[in-house]
Each structure stands twice: as structure tokens, then as C-alpha cells.
Design an enzyme around this catalytic site. Structure first.
Site, PDB file in Angstrom:
ATOM      1  N   LYS B 114      27.080  83.213  -6.715  1.00 41.25           N
ATOM      2  CA  LYS B 114      27.943  82.890  -5.569  1.00 41.25           C
ATOM      3  C   LYS B 114      28.148  84.074  -4.629  1.00 41.25           C
ATOM      4  CE  LYS B 114      30.525  78.843  -6.726  1.00 41.25           C
ATOM      5  NZ  LYS B 114      30.400  78.356  -8.082  1.00 41.25           N
ATOM      6  N   LYS B 156      37.545  82.079  -7.702  1.00 40.38           N
ATOM      7  CA  LYS B 156      36.362  81.425  -8.257  1.00 40.38           C
ATOM      8  C   LYS B 156      35.573  82.393  -9.112  1.00 40.38           C
ATOM      9  CE  LYS B 156      35.142  78.188  -4.539  1.00 40.38           C
ATOM     10  NZ  LYS B 156      34.025  77.877  -3.605  1.00 40.38           N
ATOM     11  N   LYS B 235      30.239  64.320  -6.887  1.00 37.31           N
ATOM     12  CA  LYS B 235      30.218  63.314  -5.828  1.00 37.31           C
ATOM     13  C   LYS B 235      30.088  61.901  -6.383  1.00 37.31           C
ATOM     14  CE  LYS B 235      27.926  66.897  -3.257  1.00 37.31           C
ATOM     15  NZ  LYS B 235      26.606  67.512  -3.054  1.00 37.31           N
ATOM     16  N   ASN B 288      21.962  74.532  -2.470  1.00 37.09           N
ATOM     17  CA  ASN B 288      21.376  73.936  -3.668  1.00 37.09           C
ATOM     18  C   ASN B 288      19.865  73.956  -3.499  1.00 37.09           C
ATOM     19  OD1 ASN B 288      23.759  73.363  -5.085  1.00 37.09           O
ATOM     20  ND2 ASN B 288      24.105  71.607  -3.759  1.00 37.09           N
ATOM     21  N   ARG B 290      17.139  72.797  -4.600  1.00 36.06           N
ATOM     22  CA  ARG B 290      16.428  71.760  -5.344  1.00 36.06           C
ATOM     23  C   ARG B 290      16.617  70.444  -4.617  1.00 36.06           C
ATOM     24  NH1 ARG B 290      21.015  69.207  -6.937  1.00 36.06           N
ATOM     25  NH2 ARG B 290      22.764  70.573  -7.398  1.00 36.06           N
TER      26      ARG B 290
END
Lengths: 312, 451
Positions: B114, B156, B235, B288, B290
Site C-alpha cells: 500500500k 491501515k 462488492k 488491482n 489482475r
């Protein structure tokens, strides 16, 4: 749907309708040209492939000619020269090995075909040859061998080893398929046993009980191993990879059928990602079957060896 | 090309379908729990790679790559999840001479962290949320960064994901305690106590942009997606294009993504996730690297086949198209999960006594399930992705409501009853919702059982 003012068409729509070869051949061209950085030549190659087909008297794009036609067309486009060399399969096709050409063959191709090196026996062994090699195979097995040499060899080896296994114990050769049918019949019924005639001997399969062990022989029959619930021990592959029976191509195999092994003894190697993993026997006993051919791939859970454990 | 499909479930089926259309032979891998799966039936070959637990099968690189080796595969498509974002796996594939269909391992590594990802985003000119510059090493630094960002803030885990090691902090007084807890959680979950501090955006929408780049200068913006309806950061409903997004914001987001893809020399398909606040300011969250679960909604409105584009790029080809794809019509996807929405979406395994999915105009169903099969307890609970397309959003919502009424699934609880309520709920119908949707509208969604 793309906004035309913001879009650049990079390489033409290569999967578009202008290409009408079978998709597997098209994919082969795409990947071959891609490696050479010539993706933009797809349409040219597919047109050329159809031209080559016409030049050779209307050959069809079917196996094995399709690959050869496409390969030939690629060579033409890449070399910028037509029929500098001729694919041997195409040469054989022109000479009528796959039947008489449907149309006239371009004279230039005719010449190239005559000068091309065609192996006298062709790439596959003929039936006569195979029959001569003998091995006592039935004709349908020979057809299998001619069409799928690898698989048929494996099948034959497995079958031979089964026969040996039974023969070694003094019984006659037994048809495994029939035996399995018999075992399934007993398993699927409420009867405790079933019998049948095989190879001149009467074979009885009895339902195993924890005390009595596995299928036992009837009078005059042979002791044989059922497929699943018997006293035989199966060594299963714990991983995926290539199966090797020896530590190197020159070395003797770790074990042979009929050989006694101790628990912990190395049976084979399985290689994946260039790492060799030793597979060891988890019981002591006699190796009855080596179920995989040297150099073949194995998956997780596949039977590698059948070991008859030492009686306790 | 011969393609190893290193995944299971609907995504393995999805990848095999495109490969078949392109005439590319495929090899499926499967655990013993998936021996009768749709992917195994559809692939040209299949190799068993282990027992049901993922860490003994789908996550065992040696077996997955071994399957590619013994079948002579030239390429491997990782799908999503499992090994898809594992740089070590991508490197091991390269070592075995198998081309990984995805970005370079270096990019995967950088974007998987991150802190590094945020630095890379900042360097590429993407707006990011105010917060600490990288991981903070102690409480004093955290306090400094929180003051700069302004409360409320989010702590985080630098190595984290999936909500673990994440803490909301509303006031400076709460910070010391929250910092301790988050750090302990991060160490327990990821073996790395690195934390960073970020401004918490309230009432924001989760909007993402699908890109495909060929690494040869070609970048394609395949479109944006609205994915705000989530539970526990996962999601449930996605749509394309994002509704009620001002043109100026959309264009700016797309342009920023093109610039970032170029700056990172990105290759293959990827998704840039953003938070968009009520004033339509957007902030980069993560990349992301991918194919994503919800990619079909983008395919439905753009006419693209994203898997085909990935395969092209992996073969060293240029993209079939570059630029920005303009959305044609509207598409919605719902994730039909084997979960009970009334008990906090508890996953549930079982045998599908009935399994009937809808059909008719404008419907796309991506699934590996059929009547009689087991939904095993070992894997994620996604059974099917039900997608609709229509000329505009109101008609897409109506079509989804119709399609959901046709679904018959017996044997496991599903998320379908919740989706039926959402399709008839006012805020959703108007396309005005944020990541707080399920909490804010719980009253209109009795299936959630929280009312």
C-alpha cells in the site's frame, strides 16, 4: 463502441471477419507471427494459406494438412519467396498420399514435391509393419498403436504387467476388463460372491470381509487383486510433475516390477520446476505394478505403484 | 499458445470460454473437491493439483506450475484471487518458461504494497488522500500525520487488506489506543506492524477505472464502474458506467489513468480504484493488477473481451484498440453468493438441489454451478455473476429486477432476495448511493434482518 476522435486503431481488428481460416490455425498464425513481431501480417498469411491450398490442387485445412499449409504460407510471407522449400507433408500430399489432389497442382510445386525428401515409409508405421513386429496384438490394438503411439504403448505395458502379475503366480492370463466387470457385479449386488470363466479358468470374486481379506480364488482359479478394496497398497502421487524411474537417464531404475522394497525406500523421482522430489515406499512389500511410464506427467493422487505388502 | 488456467469456479470457466473462441487449447487445474467442475469439463485437459484446502492445491505453486510443465503450456492465466497477484508466482512461471498473463512481477510487487503504491501514484500525478508519507514507525509520527490529514482518519496496515488492521479514529484522544490495537492486529495478520494514516472520506463512492495496456505505448480505458454497494469491503453490486458522475470528473479520471499507466509502464489488464467524494473530487485508492470479478459489466458496455486483450498483450501483441471506450448503454452485475444476508452474509456450503438462472434479452450469466453440484466450503461463496445490459440505466434496473425474479436456487441461502429489494429501492433506482448504502438503507432492505 469507441469514440472515433479519441481512438487510434492500433493493429487492425485481427480477429475480424476478413480472416476465415479455422480458429485454431488462425491462433497458431497469430502466435507465430507475434513471436516474430509481424502481427500485422496476419491477413497476408491467411490469404497466402488459401493460395497455397489452391496451388496444391485444393488441399483442405484439415489435420495434418492445415498446420502444414499455414506453416508453408508463413514461410512464404516471412521469406518473401514462394516454394523455396516445400513442407514434407505437403510434398507427400501432392504425391497422392492422402488421396488424389482435387485440382491441378502448380508445376513449380510438382517439381518441389519430387525433390523434397520424403521418408519412404511415411511418418507413421504401416499396419503390415506393426503386424510384423507382432507382440501378439489384436488388429484393433494395432490401429490404436498407429494412431496414438504413446497412449497405446502405455496401455499395452500396463496390460502386459497385469498379465505377468497373474502369470507369475501360476495362473493363466486374465482379461482385466472382464475381471473388473465381475468385481463390479459383486459389489453392486447382495451376493457375497460371483464367478465367471476366463481364459479357460474359473475365477471367483468374493466380497471382502475385514477378517477374510480381499477377493479370493475359487477352486482352480487364481488369486487376483480387485481394483479398490483389496490388500494391495497403492502409492499415490503427492504432487504434480514428471515421473522418473531412475536418478538419471543412464542409471538403473530404483525399482522393477516383482522387486521387494522396504518402507522408506526410494521408488521414483517426480520433477516440477526443475526440482526433483523423491517418492518413497510407505510400506514394505513387493512392487506388483509400476503404473506410470518413465518421463510421463503425473497429477496429484495418481496411482504410481501397486505394492503387495509383506504379510503381517 | 497453450493456456494453463490456474484458478477454479466461474473465472476459470470465463477464461476457458475466450480461449476456446480463439482456438487456444486449455489446461484446467483442479482440487479433488472440483473434479467434476465445469472448468474441468470445458478445458481440453485437466490436472489434479491437490486436496480441497487452497493452501494444498490452488496455492501450491509447484503443483500449478508442474501442471503447466507436464502438459506443455506456454501461458498461464491466474484469474483473480489465489496466485493472481503473487509476484513470486509470476517469477516462478517465468523461470519455468511459462508466460504469466498479467503485469510484470516488479509492478505487482510495488502495487501490492500500500505504501509503495501510494508513492507510485503520487509520482504519476494521481490525487491521493492526505496522510502519512509511507508507513509511520511510531505513535509520534502517526499523531503528526493525523493532524496534517485532519480527523477522522483511518489507520491501515501497510501489508494488509480485507479490512484487517484497519481502524477508524474520530478524535485525537482516540488515537493512542487505536494505534496500539491496529498495530497488534497488523502484526498478527500479516507479520508486519507497519501502519499508515489516511484521511477518512465520508459519504464517498467507490468508482474504479478498467485499463488495459500493452506495454508498447498503447493504453485502453475500457470504462469506469460504480462498486459502492459493499459489505465488509467486498462488492455485491456493480454497474457500468458509474451513474451520476459529472463528465468533467469522468474525463479527468480517465486521463489520469492513461497518464499513470504510461508512467508505470503498465502491461496487461488492471483496475485503478478511487474514492469519489460528494463534490466529485477523486482520490486514488489502489491498483488491482489482475482481471476483476466485475469485469463483465465493462465488457457489456464496451464490446471488448478483456481476457482476449490480456492474451494478446501476453503474446507481445499490441492492443486491438487504444484510447477511451465510450459506454454503449448500461450494465449491472449482482454477485449471487451462497451467503445468508440476514446473518451478516454468513457463507454456507451445500448441494444445489435446484439451480436455474435467467435468460432472455440482455442477460449474461457467468457461473460454474449447475443443479446437483456441491458448493464446497473450502472456497469463496460466489456461485454466479448475473449481469444485464440495456440501452439505459432505468431499463437495466428493470431488467435486473425481472431477471432476479426468474432465479431459482435451492440448497443454500443466497444473496438474491437482497438484490430484489435493492432493485426496487429508491436511492438505488435513482443511482444516488455511497459505500454506506447497506447501512443507510437497511430499513428498506428487510432481508438484512437488522431492522
Amino acid at each position: 463502441m469507441l469514440a472515433s476522435d479519441r481512438v487510434t486503431l492500433a493493429a487492425g481488428d485481427v480477429y475480424g471477419p476478413a480472416v476465415s481460416l479455422p480458429p485454431d490455425l488462425e491462433a497458431a498464425i497469430v502466435s507465430r507471427l507475434g513471436r516474430l513481431g509481424m502481427s500485422r501480417s496476419l491477413l497476408e498469411v491467411s490469404d497466402e494459406a488459401r493460395q497455397v491450398s489452391a496451388d496444391l490442387g485444393g488441399l483442405t485445412f484439415a489435420y495434418p494438412l492445415g498446420d502444414a499449409l499455414v506453416g508453408q504460407a508463413c514461410d512464404h510471407v516471412i521469406d518473401g519467396e514462394r516454394y523455396g522449400t516445400l513442407d514434407p507433408i505437403l510434398a507427400e500430399a501432392v504425391q497422392g498420399r492422402f488421396g488424389a489432389p482435387r485440382g491441378p497442382v502448380l508445376p513449380q510445386v510438382q517439381e518441389a514435391a519430387v525433390s523434397a525428401e520424403v521418408s519412404p515409409a511415411g511418418p507413421e508405421p504401416s499396419m503390415a509393419q506393426l503386424a510384423q513386429e507382432g507382440r501378439g496384438w489384436a488388429e484393433e490394438d494395432l490401429v490404436l498403436l498407429a494412431q496414438f503411439p504413446d497412449a497405446a504403448e502405455r496401455l499395452a505395458a500396463r496390460r502386459a504387467s497385469l498379465r505377468t502379475e497373474v502369470a507369475e503366480e501360476g495362473g493363466p492370463a486374465i482379461d482385466r476388463a472382464m475381471l473388473e466387470t465381475l468385481i463390479q457385479a459383486v459389489e453392486g449386488s447382495t451376493d457375497s460372491e460371483g464367478s465367471g470363466e476366463m481364459a479357460g479358468a474359473r475365477v471367483t470374486v468374493r466380497r471382502s470381509t475385514p477378517a477374510a481379506g480381499a477377493a479370493a480364488a475359487g477352486p482352480g482359479g487364481s488369486t487376483v487383486a480387485g481394483p479398490a478394496d483389496d490388500h494391495m497398497h497403492r502409492v499415490l502421487s503427492p504432487m504434480v510433475g514428471t515421473f522418473y524411474r531412475a536418478s538419471s537417464p543412464e542409471a538403473d531404475p530404483f525399482v522393477r516390477e516383482g522387486q521387494k522394497v522396504e518402507a522408506g525406500e526410494v521408488l521414483c523421482l517426480i520433477e516440477a520446476m526443475k526440482l526433483f522430489n523423491e517418492i518413497t515406499a510407505d510400506v514394505a512389500g513387493t512392487v506388483r505394478t509400476i503404473a506410470v511410464e518413465n518421463g510421463h506427467g503425473v497429477e496429484f493422487g495418481e496411482v504410481l505403484f501397486v505394492i503387495e505388502p509383506v504379510a503381517k | 499458445m497453450k493456456l494453463l488456467v490456474a484458478n477454479r469456479g466461474e473465472i476459470a470457466v470465463r477464461v476457458i470460454r475466450t480461449a476456446r473462441e480463439l482456438g487456444i487449447p486449455t489446461v484446467a487445474v483442479f482440487s479433488t473437491a472440483d473434479a467434476e467442475s465445469a472448468a474441468v469439463h470445458l478445458a481440453d485437459e485437466a490436472v489434479c493439483i491437490g486436496p480441497p484446502p487452497p493452501n494444498e492445491s490452488y496455492l501450491v505453486m509447484r503443483n500449478v506450475i508442474g501442471a503447466g510443465e507436464i502438459t506443455g503450456c506456454t501461458h498461464v492465466h491466474p484469474g483473480y484471487g489465489f496466485l493472481s497477484e503473487n509476484a513470486t508466482f509470476a517469477r516462478a512461471c517465468a523461470d519455468a518458461g511459462i508466460t504469466f498473463v498479467g503485469p510484470s512481477p516488479d509492478v505487482m510487487e510495488r502495487m501490492g504494497d500500500k505504501v509503495q503504491a501510494k508513492d507510485a501514484a503520487r509520482a504519476a500525478g494521481l490525487p491521493v488522500l492526505e496522510g502519512s508519507d509511507g508507513a509511520v514507525s511510531d505513535f509520534a509520527e502517526a499523531q503528526e500525520a493525523a493532524k496534517r490529514a485532519g480527523f477522522p482518519v483511518l489507520l491501515k496496515a501497510a501489508a494488509g487488506g480485507g479490512g484487517r488492521g484497519m481502524r477508524r479514529v474520530d478524535t485525537p484522544e482516540e488515537l493512542p489506543n487505536a494505534f496500539d490495537v491496529a498495530q497488534r492486529e497488523a502484526i498478527a495478520a500479516f507479520g508486519d506492524g507497519g501502519l499508515y494514516v489516511e484521511r477518512l472520506l465520508e459519504g464517498a463512492r467507490h468508482i474504479e477505472v478498467q485499463i488495459v495496456a500493452d506495454g508498447l505505448g498503447g493504453v485502453l480505458i475500457a470504462g469506469d464502474r460504480e462498486c459502492s454497494i459493499q459489505r465488509r469491503h467486498q462488492k455485491l453490486v456493480e454497474e457500468a458506467p458509474a451513474p451520476n458522475l459529472p463528465d468533467a470528473t469522468r474525463n479527468a479520471m480517465h486521463q489520469a489513468c492513461i497518464d499513470a499507466a504510461r508512467a508505470w509502464n503498465y502491461k496487461s489488464a488492471g483496475t485503478l480504484e478511487f474514492l469519489v467524494d460528494a463534490q466529485a473530487n477523486f482520490f486514488f485508492l489502489e491498483l488491482n493488477a489482475r482481471l476483476q470479478v466485475e469485469h463483465p459489466v465493462t465488457e457489456l458496455v464496451s464490446g471488448l473481451d478483456l481476457v482476449a486483450e490480456q492474451l494478446r498483450v501476453a503474446s507481445g501483441e499490441v492492443l486491438s484498440r487504444t484510447g477511451v471506450a465510450v459506454a454503449n448503454g448500461h450494465s449491472i452485475e449482482v454477485r449471487v453468493n451462497a451467503e445468508d444476508p440476514s446473518v451478516d452474509f454468513r457463507p454456507s456450503a451445500g448441494r444445489l438441489r435446484e439451480f436455474h438462472m435467467p435468460g432472455g434479452p440482455g442477460i449474461r450469466v457467468d457461473t460454474h454451478c449447475r443443479q446437483g453440484v456441491m458448493v464446497p466450503p473450502n472456497y469463496d461463496s460466489l456461485m454466479a455473476k448475473l449481469c444485464v445490459w440495456a440501452v439505459d440505466r432505468p431499463r437495466a434496473v428493470a431488467r435486473m429486477a425481472r431477471a432476479l425474479d426468474e432465479v431459482v436456487i435451492e440448497g443454500v441461502p443466497t444473496t438474491v432476495p437482497l438484490f430484489k429489494e435493492i432493485m426496487r429501492e429508491r436511492a438505488f433506482m435513482e443511482g444516488k448511493y455511497t459505500t454506506a448504502y447497506l447501512t443507510e438503507h437497511a430499513d428498506a432492505l428487510p432481508t438484512l434482518g437488522s431492522g
